[in-house]
Design a protein around this motif. Structure first.
Motif, PDB file in Angstrom:
ATOM      1  N   PHE A  20       0.780  -1.250   0.175  1.00  0.00           N
ATOM      2  CA  PHE A  20       0.322   0.531  -0.394  1.00  0.00           C
ATOM      3  C   PHE A  20       1.089   1.031  -0.435  1.00  0.00           C
ATOM      4  O   PHE A  20       0.431   2.162  -0.813  1.00  0.00           O
ATOM      5  CB  PHE A  20      -0.904   0.116   1.258  1.00  0.00           C
ATOM      6  CG  PHE A  20      -2.080   1.032   1.473  1.00  0.00           C
ATOM      7  CD1 PHE A  20      -3.226   1.189   0.315  1.00  0.00           C
ATOM      8  CD2 PHE A  20      -1.744   2.111   1.957  1.00  0.00           C
ATOM      9  CE1 PHE A  20      -3.631   2.519   0.509  1.00  0.00           C
ATOM     10  CE2 PHE A  20      -2.511   3.111   2.470  1.00  0.00           C
ATOM     11  CZ  PHE A  20      -3.204   3.475   1.644  1.00  0.00           C
ATOM     12  N   VAL A  21       1.866   1.325   0.972  1.00  0.00           N
ATOM     13  CA  VAL A  21       2.728   2.101   1.660  1.00  0.00           C
ATOM     14  C   VAL A  21       3.264   2.594  -0.558  1.00  0.00           C
ATOM     15  O   VAL A  21       3.142   3.441  -0.824  1.00  0.00           O
ATOM     16  CB  VAL A  21       3.856   2.206   2.147  1.00  0.00           C
ATOM     17  CG1 VAL A  21       4.923   3.310   2.588  1.00  0.00           C
ATOM     18  CG2 VAL A  21       3.346   2.385   3.519  1.00  0.00           C
ATOM     19  N   PHE A  22       4.413   1.770  -0.661  1.00  0.00           N
ATOM     20  CA  PHE A  22       4.968   0.893  -2.656  1.00  0.00           C
ATOM     21  C   PHE A  22       3.489   2.223  -3.128  1.00  0.00           C
ATOM     22  O   PHE A  22       4.213   2.991  -4.280  1.00  0.00           O
ATOM     23  CB  PHE A  22       5.320   0.015  -2.948  1.00  0.00           C
ATOM     24  CG  PHE A  22       5.975   0.175  -4.361  1.00  0.00           C
ATOM     25  CD1 PHE A  22       7.274   0.608  -4.636  1.00  0.00           C
ATOM     26  CD2 PHE A  22       5.552   0.071  -5.101  1.00  0.00           C
ATOM     27  CE1 PHE A  22       8.100   1.213  -5.204  1.00  0.00           C
ATOM     28  CE2 PHE A  22       6.026  -0.442  -6.444  1.00  0.00           C
ATOM     29  CZ  PHE A  22       7.061  -0.121  -6.416  1.00  0.00           C
ATOM     30  N   VAL A  23       2.594   1.288  -3.420  1.00  0.00           N
ATOM     31  CA  VAL A  23       1.966   2.157  -4.762  1.00  0.00           C
ATOM     32  C   VAL A  23       1.270   3.764  -4.326  1.00  0.00           C
ATOM     33  O   VAL A  23       1.152   4.461  -5.089  1.00  0.00           O
ATOM     34  CB  VAL A  23      -0.259   1.262  -4.715  1.00  0.00           C
ATOM     35  CG1 VAL A  23      -0.602   2.450  -5.338  1.00  0.00           C
ATOM     36  CG2 VAL A  23       0.703   0.146  -5.158  1.00  0.00           C
ATOM     37  N   ILE A  27       2.422   6.689  -6.370  1.00  0.00           N
ATOM     38  CA  ILE A  27       0.762   7.646  -7.620  1.00  0.00           C
ATOM     39  C   ILE A  27       1.167   9.478  -6.805  1.00  0.00           C
ATOM     40  O   ILE A  27       0.977  10.121  -7.561  1.00  0.00           O
ATOM     41  CB  ILE A  27      -0.115   7.014  -6.683  1.00  0.00           C
ATOM     42  CG1 ILE A  27      -0.637   6.199  -7.224  1.00  0.00           C
ATOM     43  CG2 ILE A  27      -2.066   7.783  -7.027  1.00  0.00           C
ATOM     44  CD1 ILE A  27      -2.043   4.716  -6.761  1.00  0.00           C
ATOM     45  N   LEU A  28       2.144   9.271  -5.534  1.00  0.00           N
ATOM     46  CA  LEU A  28       2.440  11.060  -5.343  1.00  0.00           C
ATOM     47  C   LEU A  28       3.209  11.087  -6.511  1.00  0.00           C
ATOM     48  O   LEU A  28       3.222  12.645  -6.671  1.00  0.00           O
ATOM     49  CB  LEU A  28       2.660  10.991  -3.931  1.00  0.00           C
ATOM     50  CG  LEU A  28       3.062  12.201  -3.301  1.00  0.00           C
ATOM     51  CD1 LEU A  28       2.034  13.025  -2.952  1.00  0.00           C
ATOM     52  CD2 LEU A  28       3.797  11.338  -1.660  1.00  0.00           C
ATOM     53  N   VAL A  29       4.168  10.203  -6.486  1.00  0.00           N
ATOM     54  CA  VAL A  29       5.659  11.358  -7.578  1.00  0.00           C
ATOM     55  C   VAL A  29       4.832  11.175  -8.841  1.00  0.00           C
ATOM     56  O   VAL A  29       5.329  12.330  -9.901  1.00  0.00           O
ATOM     57  CB  VAL A  29       7.172  10.093  -7.561  1.00  0.00           C
ATOM     58  CG1 VAL A  29       7.663   9.961  -8.470  1.00  0.00           C
ATOM     59  CG2 VAL A  29       7.343   9.912  -5.742  1.00  0.00           C
ATOM     60  N   THR A  33       4.849  14.342 -10.431  1.00  0.00           N
ATOM     61  CA  THR A  33       5.993  15.393 -11.923  1.00  0.00           C
ATOM     62  C   THR A  33       4.663  15.195 -12.789  1.00  0.00           C
ATOM     63  O   THR A  33       4.804  16.615 -13.544  1.00  0.00           O
ATOM     64  CB  THR A  33       6.114  13.498 -12.076  1.00  0.00           C
ATOM     65  OG1 THR A  33       6.819  13.196 -11.192  1.00  0.00           O
ATOM     66  CG2 THR A  33       6.680  14.215 -13.566  1.00  0.00           C
ATOM     67  N   LEU A  34       3.391  15.305 -13.082  1.00  0.00           N
ATOM     68  CA  LEU A  34       2.256  15.858 -13.888  1.00  0.00           C
ATOM     69  C   LEU A  34       2.065  17.623 -12.957  1.00  0.00           C
ATOM     70  O   LEU A  34       2.127  17.900 -14.412  1.00  0.00           O
ATOM     71  CB  LEU A  34       0.980  15.071 -13.549  1.00  0.00           C
ATOM     72  CG  LEU A  34       1.477  13.648 -14.487  1.00  0.00           C
ATOM     73  CD1 LEU A  34      -0.435  12.553 -14.202  1.00  0.00           C
ATOM     74  CD2 LEU A  34       1.477  13.616 -15.872  1.00  0.00           C
ATOM     75  N   LEU A  35       1.692  18.176 -12.322  1.00  0.00           N
ATOM     76  CA  LEU A  35       1.971  19.170 -12.013  1.00  0.00           C
ATOM     77  C   LEU A  35       3.116  20.007 -12.998  1.00  0.00           C
ATOM     78  O   LEU A  35       2.874  21.158 -12.883  1.00  0.00           O
ATOM     79  CB  LEU A  35       1.102  19.456 -10.524  1.00  0.00           C
ATOM     80  CG  LEU A  35      -0.366  18.417 -10.114  1.00  0.00           C
ATOM     81  CD1 LEU A  35      -0.336  18.644  -8.522  1.00  0.00           C
ATOM     82  CD2 LEU A  35      -1.777  19.359 -10.437  1.00  0.00           C
ATOM     83  N   SER A  36       4.016  19.710 -11.790  1.00  0.00           N
ATOM     84  CA  SER A  36       4.886  20.024 -12.435  1.00  0.00           C
ATOM     85  C   SER A  36       5.311  20.774 -13.757  1.00  0.00           C
ATOM     86  O   SER A  36       5.487  21.556 -14.010  1.00  0.00           O
ATOM     87  CB  SER A  36       6.139  19.357 -11.628  1.00  0.00           C
ATOM     88  OG  SER A  36       7.344  20.459 -12.689  1.00  0.00           O
ATOM     89  N   LEU A  37       4.759  19.723 -14.254  1.00  0.00           N
ATOM     90  CA  LEU A  37       5.226  20.009 -16.313  1.00  0.00           C
ATOM     91  C   LEU A  37       3.975  20.990 -16.518  1.00  0.00           C
ATOM     92  O   LEU A  37       3.274  21.832 -17.580  1.00  0.00           O
ATOM     93  CB  LEU A  37       4.619  18.026 -16.928  1.00  0.00           C
ATOM     94  CG  LEU A  37       5.782  17.500 -16.759  1.00  0.00           C
ATOM     95  CD1 LEU A  37       5.392  16.063 -17.440  1.00  0.00           C
ATOM     96  CD2 LEU A  37       6.956  18.002 -17.561  1.00  0.00           C
ATOM     97  N   LEU A  38       2.376  20.705 -16.083  1.00  0.00           N
ATOM     98  CA  LEU A  38       1.323  21.610 -15.781  1.00  0.00           C
ATOM     99  C   LEU A  38       1.726  22.808 -16.412  1.00  0.00           C
ATOM    100  O   LEU A  38       1.186  23.875 -16.330  1.00  0.00           O
ATOM    101  CB  LEU A  38       0.356  20.666 -15.472  1.00  0.00           C
ATOM    102  CG  LEU A  38      -0.853  21.368 -15.748  1.00  0.00           C
ATOM    103  CD1 LEU A  38      -1.623  20.670 -16.951  1.00  0.00           C
ATOM    104  CD2 LEU A  38      -2.139  20.847 -14.851  1.00  0.00           C
TER     105      LEU A  38
END
Length: 84
Positions: A20-23, A27-29, A33-38
Protein backbone atom coordinates in the motif's frame (compact mmCIF):
# COMPACT_ATOMS: atom_id res chain seq x y z
CA UNK A 1 0.90 -24.61 15.19
CA UNK A 2 -0.64 -21.38 16.44
CA UNK A 3 2.74 -19.58 16.25
CA UNK A 4 3.15 -20.47 12.58
CA UNK A 5 -0.31 -19.09 11.75
CA UNK A 6 0.45 -15.86 13.61
CA UNK A 7 3.75 -15.53 11.75
CA UNK A 8 2.03 -16.08 8.39
CA UNK A 9 -0.64 -13.50 9.21
CA UNK A 10 2.02 -11.03 10.33
CA UNK A 11 4.01 -11.48 7.13
CA UNK A 12 0.86 -11.11 5.03
CA UNK A 13 -0.10 -7.93 6.88
CA UNK A 14 3.44 -6.57 6.49
CA UNK A 15 3.39 -7.29 2.74
CA UNK A 16 -0.02 -5.64 2.39
CA UNK A 17 1.14 -2.55 4.29
CA UNK A 18 4.37 -2.23 2.34
CA UNK A 19 2.51 -2.71 -0.93
CA UNK A 20 0.00 0.00 0.00
CA UNK A 21 2.81 2.44 0.89
CA UNK A 22 4.66 1.64 -2.34
CA UNK A 23 1.55 2.22 -4.47
CA UNK A 24 0.72 5.44 -2.60
CA UNK A 25 4.25 6.84 -3.02
CA UNK A 26 4.30 5.89 -6.72
CA UNK A 27 1.00 7.70 -7.29
CA UNK A 28 2.33 10.69 -5.33
CA UNK A 29 5.49 10.93 -7.47
CA UNK A 30 3.49 10.64 -10.70
CA UNK A 31 1.03 13.30 -9.54
CA UNK A 32 3.77 15.74 -8.54
CA UNK A 33 5.58 15.20 -11.84
CA UNK A 34 2.42 15.82 -13.86
CA UNK A 35 1.56 18.94 -11.87
CA UNK A 36 5.09 20.24 -12.38
CA UNK A 37 4.81 19.75 -16.14
CA UNK A 38 1.39 21.41 -16.14
CA UNK A 39 2.67 24.37 -14.16
CA UNK A 40 5.66 24.83 -16.48
CA UNK A 41 3.36 24.81 -19.49
CA UNK A 42 0.81 27.34 -18.28
CA UNK A 43 2.81 29.55 -15.92
CA UNK A 44 4.18 32.78 -17.35
CA UNK A 45 7.93 33.17 -17.75
CA UNK A 46 9.56 35.06 -14.89
CA UNK A 47 10.25 38.69 -15.66
CA UNK A 48 13.83 39.91 -15.84
CA UNK A 49 14.72 42.08 -12.85
CA UNK A 50 15.15 45.72 -13.77
CA UNK A 51 18.37 47.20 -12.43
CA UNK A 52 19.41 50.80 -12.68
CA UNK A 53 22.76 51.85 -14.12
CA UNK A 54 24.06 52.82 -10.68
CA UNK A 55 23.37 49.37 -9.24
CA UNK A 56 25.25 47.64 -12.07
CA UNK A 57 28.42 49.71 -11.78
CA UNK A 58 31.40 48.29 -9.94
CA UNK A 59 32.33 49.70 -6.54
CA UNK A 60 35.00 52.39 -6.63
CA UNK A 61 38.62 51.26 -6.56
CA UNK A 62 39.30 53.44 -3.52
CA UNK A 63 36.86 51.43 -1.44
CA UNK A 64 38.57 48.19 -2.53
CA UNK A 65 41.92 49.63 -1.46
CA UNK A 66 40.52 50.57 1.94
CA UNK A 67 39.09 47.09 2.48
CA UNK A 68 42.38 45.46 1.50
CA UNK A 69 44.29 47.73 3.90
CA UNK A 70 41.95 46.90 6.78
CA UNK A 71 42.23 43.18 6.08
CA UNK A 72 46.03 43.47 5.95
CA UNK A 73 46.16 45.25 9.32
CA UNK A 74 43.82 42.68 10.88
CA UNK A 75 45.98 39.80 9.61
CA UNK A 76 49.13 41.46 10.90
CA UNK A 77 47.63 41.95 14.38
CA UNK A 78 46.26 38.42 14.45
CA UNK A 79 49.61 36.92 13.54
CA UNK A 80 51.40 39.03 16.16
CA UNK A 81 48.94 38.00 18.86
CA UNK A 82 48.84 34.28 17.94
CA UNK A 83 52.53 33.79 17.18
CA UNK A 84 53.69 30.24 17.96
Amino acid sequence: MRDVELLEEGLALMGLGMGFVFVFLTILVITITLLSLLLRRFAPDPAEPVTSGAARSAPPAQQDDEVMAVIGVALHRYRQHHHR
